[in-house]
Every structure is written in structure tokens, then in C-alpha cells.
Enzyme design. Structure first.
Site, PDB file in Angstrom:
ATOM      1  N   HIS A 159     -10.376  -5.045  -3.082  1.00 37.93           N
ATOM      2  CA  HIS A 159      -9.025  -5.365  -2.607  1.00 37.93           C
ATOM      3  C   HIS A 159      -9.104  -5.756  -1.141  1.00 37.93           C
ATOM      4  O   HIS A 159      -9.939  -5.241  -0.397  1.00 37.93           O
ATOM      5  CB  HIS A 159      -8.063  -4.182  -2.802  1.00 37.93           C
ATOM      6  CG  HIS A 159      -8.612  -2.883  -2.314  1.00 37.93           C
ATOM      7  ND1 HIS A 159      -9.562  -2.174  -3.019  1.00 37.93           N
ATOM      8  CD2 HIS A 159      -8.392  -2.190  -1.181  1.00 37.93           C
ATOM      9  CE1 HIS A 159      -9.889  -1.094  -2.338  1.00 37.93           C
ATOM     10  NE2 HIS A 159      -9.193  -1.085  -1.210  1.00 37.93           N
ATOM     11  N   ASP A 181       0.850  -1.190   0.000  1.00 34.30           N
ATOM     12  CA  ASP A 181       0.000   0.000   0.000  1.00 34.30           C
ATOM     13  C   ASP A 181       0.889   1.246   0.000  1.00 34.30           C
ATOM     14  O   ASP A 181       1.888   1.310   0.729  1.00 34.30           O
ATOM     15  CB  ASP A 181      -0.916   0.001   1.234  1.00 34.30           C
ATOM     16  CG  ASP A 181      -2.083   0.965   1.080  1.00 34.30           C
ATOM     17  OD1 ASP A 181      -3.232   0.497   1.035  1.00 34.30           O
ATOM     18  OD2 ASP A 181      -1.838   2.190   1.013  1.00 34.30           O
ATOM     19  N   VAL A 188     -11.050   3.199  -3.371  1.00 31.08           N
ATOM     20  CA  VAL A 188     -10.751   2.725  -4.725  1.00 31.08           C
ATOM     21  C   VAL A 188     -11.817   1.685  -5.104  1.00 31.08           C
ATOM     22  O   VAL A 188     -11.928   0.647  -4.444  1.00 31.08           O
ATOM     23  CB  VAL A 188      -9.340   2.101  -4.812  1.00 31.08           C
ATOM     24  CG1 VAL A 188      -9.092   1.559  -6.219  1.00 31.08           C
ATOM     25  CG2 VAL A 188      -8.264   3.118  -4.435  1.00 31.08           C
ATOM     26  N   HIS A 247      -7.065  -5.779   2.311  1.00 31.46           N
ATOM     27  CA  HIS A 247      -5.908  -5.222   3.018  1.00 31.46           C
ATOM     28  C   HIS A 247      -5.343  -6.302   3.944  1.00 31.46           C
ATOM     29  O   HIS A 247      -6.096  -6.976   4.657  1.00 31.46           O
ATOM     30  CB  HIS A 247      -6.317  -4.047   3.918  1.00 31.46           C
ATOM     31  CG  HIS A 247      -6.825  -2.843   3.209  1.00 31.46           C
ATOM     32  ND1 HIS A 247      -6.058  -1.706   3.010  1.00 31.46           N
ATOM     33  CD2 HIS A 247      -8.032  -2.567   2.662  1.00 31.46           C
ATOM     34  CE1 HIS A 247      -6.782  -0.783   2.387  1.00 31.46           C
ATOM     35  NE2 HIS A 247      -7.982  -1.277   2.166  1.00 31.46           N
ATOM     36  N   ASN A 295     -12.849  -2.906   2.907  1.00 29.56           N
ATOM     37  CA  ASN A 295     -13.713  -1.742   3.072  1.00 29.56           C
ATOM     38  C   ASN A 295     -14.761  -1.731   1.951  1.00 29.56           C
ATOM     39  O   ASN A 295     -14.431  -2.003   0.795  1.00 29.56           O
ATOM     40  CB  ASN A 295     -12.885  -0.450   3.021  1.00 29.56           C
ATOM     41  CG  ASN A 295     -11.915  -0.342   4.184  1.00 29.56           C
ATOM     42  OD1 ASN A 295     -12.221  -0.757   5.299  1.00 29.56           O
ATOM     43  ND2 ASN A 295     -10.725   0.202   3.935  1.00 29.56           N
TER      44      ASN A 295
HETATM   45  P1  5GP Z   1      -9.704   1.519   0.400  1.00 25.84           P
HETATM   46  O1  5GP Z   1      -9.731   2.821   1.152  1.00 25.84           O
HETATM   47  O2  5GP Z   1     -10.448   1.625  -0.905  1.00 25.84           O
HETATM   48  O3  5GP Z   1     -10.106   0.328   1.212  1.00 25.84           O
HETATM   49  O4  5GP Z   1      -8.181   1.241   0.091  1.00 25.84           O
HETATM   50  C1  5GP Z   1      -7.511   1.783  -0.988  1.00 25.84           C
HETATM   51  C2  5GP Z   1      -6.050   1.670  -0.663  1.00 25.84           C
HETATM   52  O5  5GP Z   1      -5.316   1.815  -1.843  1.00 25.84           O
HETATM   53  C3  5GP Z   1      -5.567   2.741   0.312  1.00 25.84           C
HETATM   54  O6  5GP Z   1      -5.017   2.123   1.465  1.00 25.84           O
HETATM   55  C4  5GP Z   1      -4.539   3.512  -0.486  1.00 25.84           C
HETATM   56  O7  5GP Z   1      -3.445   3.931   0.279  1.00 25.84           O
HETATM   57  C5  5GP Z   1      -4.154   2.535  -1.571  1.00 25.84           C
HETATM   58  N1  5GP Z   1      -3.737   3.168  -2.804  1.00 25.84           N
HETATM   59  C6  5GP Z   1      -4.411   4.141  -3.474  1.00 25.84           C
HETATM   60  N2  5GP Z   1      -3.745   4.483  -4.590  1.00 25.84           N
HETATM   61  C7  5GP Z   1      -2.637   3.692  -4.620  1.00 25.84           C
HETATM   62  C8  5GP Z   1      -1.560   3.596  -5.550  1.00 25.84           C
HETATM   63  O8  5GP Z   1      -1.483   4.277  -6.567  1.00 25.84           O
HETATM   64  N3  5GP Z   1      -0.597   2.668  -5.262  1.00 25.84           N
HETATM   65  C9  5GP Z   1      -0.657   1.870  -4.150  1.00 25.84           C
HETATM   66  N4  5GP Z   1       0.345   1.013  -3.971  1.00 25.84           N
HETATM   67  N5  5GP Z   1      -1.674   1.950  -3.263  1.00 25.84           N
HETATM   68  C10 5GP Z   1      -2.639   2.850  -3.502  1.00 25.84           C
END
Ligand code: 5GP
Length: 113
Positions: free
Chosen positions: A99, A30, A95, A101, A86
């Protein structure tokens, strides 16, 4: 339709720190780690969120969890780890590409914020 950030990472259009890849998923670190180890297990198939998964995704969803478990072992999280998905605005989803975590490397509090 535009590609998600994670599809662009899969297609190597956006760089990321890849830890694992197979025919069904990728695992990357991440970009905004919330623990010493924080990686994302992402299906190659675009499922927007777990709430939109279908019955036909059963094997794939199991594969993501088993991959998370294997990554925890590979990353030496023997003291413990947490798996999070999430979903939606109140769930903290940012996003719209499913995914998982995987967090570890520190003592994680409960309940989460
Ligand atoms: P969500 O909030 O949707 O559960 O998690 C999205 C995750 O994707 C976040 O923890 C964020 O830091 C990660 N993330 C967003 N954009 C990027 C990216 O361009 N590269 C990487 N490696 N992680 C990303």
C-alpha cells in the site's frame, strides 16, 4: 490462505471510508491518520510488499503512484504531500499487502522518525 485486512476491505467484509476505486486499486482513509489527510492506495492484486514486487508489476506500480498524485489533487493538497511505502519490520510495515500512504494537510518534518 487467509485474506489480508485490505482484501477484506476490498470485498466489503470490513468497512472503510472509500475515496476511489478502479479495476486495479482502491483508495481508503487510514483508520489511524497521521496527518489531516492520510489515505492508502492499495492494489487489488496481492503483492505482499514492494520488496516482493515483480517486473510484471511495473504498470501496476506506476498506476498506484499516478493514483496517489491524482488523489492529492482531488484532496486539495496543493501545499504539498508525502508518499510513503513501508517495507518489512524495520521499514514499519504492519500490513503485509502493498500500500502507498498519501499524507498531507500539515507541514511534514524530515527526516521521518
Ligand atoms: P503500514 O504500517 O503497513 O505501512 O501501514 C498500514 C496502515 O494500515 C496503517 O497506517 C494502519 O493505520 C492502516 N490500517 C490498518 N488496519 C486498517 C483498517 O482496518 N482500516 C483502515 N482504513 N486502515 C487500516
Amino acid at each position: 490462505m487467509g485474506q489480508t485486512i485490505f482484501q477484506n476491505i476490498m470485498n466489503r467484509k470490513i468497512p472503510a471510508d472509500f475515496l476511489y476505486e478502479d479495476e486495479h486499486c482502491i483508495v481508503i482513509r487510514d483508520i489511524n491518520a497521521q496527518a489531516p489527510t492520510h489515505c492508502l492506495i492499495i492494489p487489488k492484486k496481492l503483492i505482499s510488499r514492494i520488496g516482493d514486487a515483480a517486473e510484471e508489476d511495473q504498470n501496476l506500480l506506476g498506476h498506484l503512484l499516478l493514483t496517489a498524485k491524482k488523489m492529492a489533487k482531488k484532496l486539495k493538497l496543493e501545499a504539498g504531500f508525502r508518499i510513503i511505502i513501508n517495507n518489512g519490520k524495520d521499514g514499519g510495515e504492519t500490513v503485509p499487502h502493498l500500500h502507498v500512504h498519501l499524507l498531507g494537510g500539515r507541514s511534514l518534518i524530515w527526516p521521518p522518525g
